[in-house]
Write an enzyme that holds these catalytic residues in place. Sequence first.
Site, PDB file in Angstrom:
ATOM      1  N   SER A 116       3.339  58.106  19.408  1.00 11.99           N
ATOM      2  CA  SER A 116       3.186  59.556  19.409  1.00 11.99           C
ATOM      3  C   SER A 116       2.056  59.943  20.355  1.00 11.99           C
ATOM      4  O   SER A 116       2.095  59.613  21.535  1.00 11.99           O
ATOM      5  CB  SER A 116       2.948  60.061  17.977  1.00 11.99           C
ATOM      6  N   GLU A 215      10.973  59.526  23.451  1.00  7.17           N
ATOM      7  CA  GLU A 215      11.263  59.949  22.078  1.00  7.17           C
ATOM      8  C   GLU A 215      10.412  61.176  21.793  1.00  7.17           C
ATOM      9  O   GLU A 215       9.433  61.440  22.492  1.00  7.17           O
ATOM     10  CB  GLU A 215      10.973  58.827  21.083  1.00  7.17           C
ATOM     11  N   HIS A 282       9.847  58.865  15.824  1.00  9.26           N
ATOM     12  CA  HIS A 282       9.286  59.502  14.629  1.00  9.26           C
ATOM     13  C   HIS A 282      10.233  59.518  13.435  1.00  9.26           C
ATOM     14  O   HIS A 282       9.907  60.100  12.400  1.00  9.26           O
ATOM     15  CB  HIS A 282       8.890  60.949  14.952  1.00  9.26           C
TER      16      HIS A 282
END
Length: 311
Positions: A116, A215, A282
Site C-alpha cells: 500500500s 493494485e 488489499h
Amino acid sequence: MSRAPADVVRPPALRPGDTVMLVSPSGPIRPERLARGVELLTGWGLRPVPAPNAHARHGYLAGTDELRAADLNTAFADPEVRGIVCTRGGYGAQRVVDAIDMAAVRRDPKVVAGFSDITALQFALWRGARLASVHGPGAAWRDERTPLRSAESLHAALTTTEPVTVAADPAEGTFPVRVPGRASGTLLGGNLCLIVASLGTRDMPDLTGAVLLVEDVQEPPYKVDRMLTQLRRAGALDGVAGVAVGQFTGCADGWETTVVDVLLDRLGDLGVPVLGGLPVGHGPGQLTVPVGTPATLDTDAGTLTVSPAVR
C-alpha cells in the site's frame, strides 16, 4: 525468467531467532492488530520488536515525520535487527523517504516487508540501494482479511529462497483482465496511487523492460482511468514488458463502467502481456510477492512467477 539486474541487492533470509523491527512509516495503528502480528511472527520463531515510535499518532500519521524517519533509520542501523516489517500503509511514507540513511541500508541490507503506502518506501530503497523487498501484509494483522494462506505466503517470502508463484484466481474481480503473451523482467510497482504519486520524483523507477505490478483500493473507475492515463501520458509505460494486475478492492461507483472496463481500456493496447486476477493487494486472501527481482508473467498458464527477494 529474466536475469536480475547486476546491481540488485538481496538481503539475507530471516532465520529463527532473528530480531524483526516493526516500524510505522505511514498511518497510525490499532494496538490490538499489532499485538496479533507480534503473536504471528513469534510463532514463526522470530523476535518481533515494535520500534520506539510504532504506536505514535499525529493526526493521520503514525507520529511526526521526525519520529517515523528516526524509527526507520534505527532499524536500518541496528546490527541486531535482521528484518523490517512495516505495520500498515495509510499515508505518510513519502514524507520521510528522503531522510533515510541509504548508506546504512547499503552497509547492512535487510528484508523490508509492507504494501500500500509502503510502495513509496520500496521505491526509495530500490532507487537508493537497489534493495529488493517484499510486497505483502503488514504487522498490524487482520485475520479476517489475511487468513492462514496469507500468513504462509508472507512467511515463505521472508524465510526461504524459493521462487514465488501466484496464480490468477477466477474469484478475483480483475480476473477478466488479460492480454495474451509471456513477458519477463524485473517486477516493480505495487499500489497504483503511489506509483503515480512518484512520477516526477527521483524515486520513480525506469519501467523499461520491467513487469509492472498494480493494485489499489477504494478508487472509483474514473480515478483508476485518470491514474493509468497519467502514467501513459508521462511515458512511464512506453517500455514496460508486461503488467501484473492484482486486486482492485472496493473500486466501484454509480456509473456503469467498471474497473475491469478501465483496466482493459488503458492497458489492453500497450502491446504487452497483461494478467489480471492475481490475489495481491488489499483484498481478502492477499498473497506476498517479492519486488525488485526477475519475474515471468505467463497468461497461458495464468501465473506470475517471481525470484526471491532474499538469499
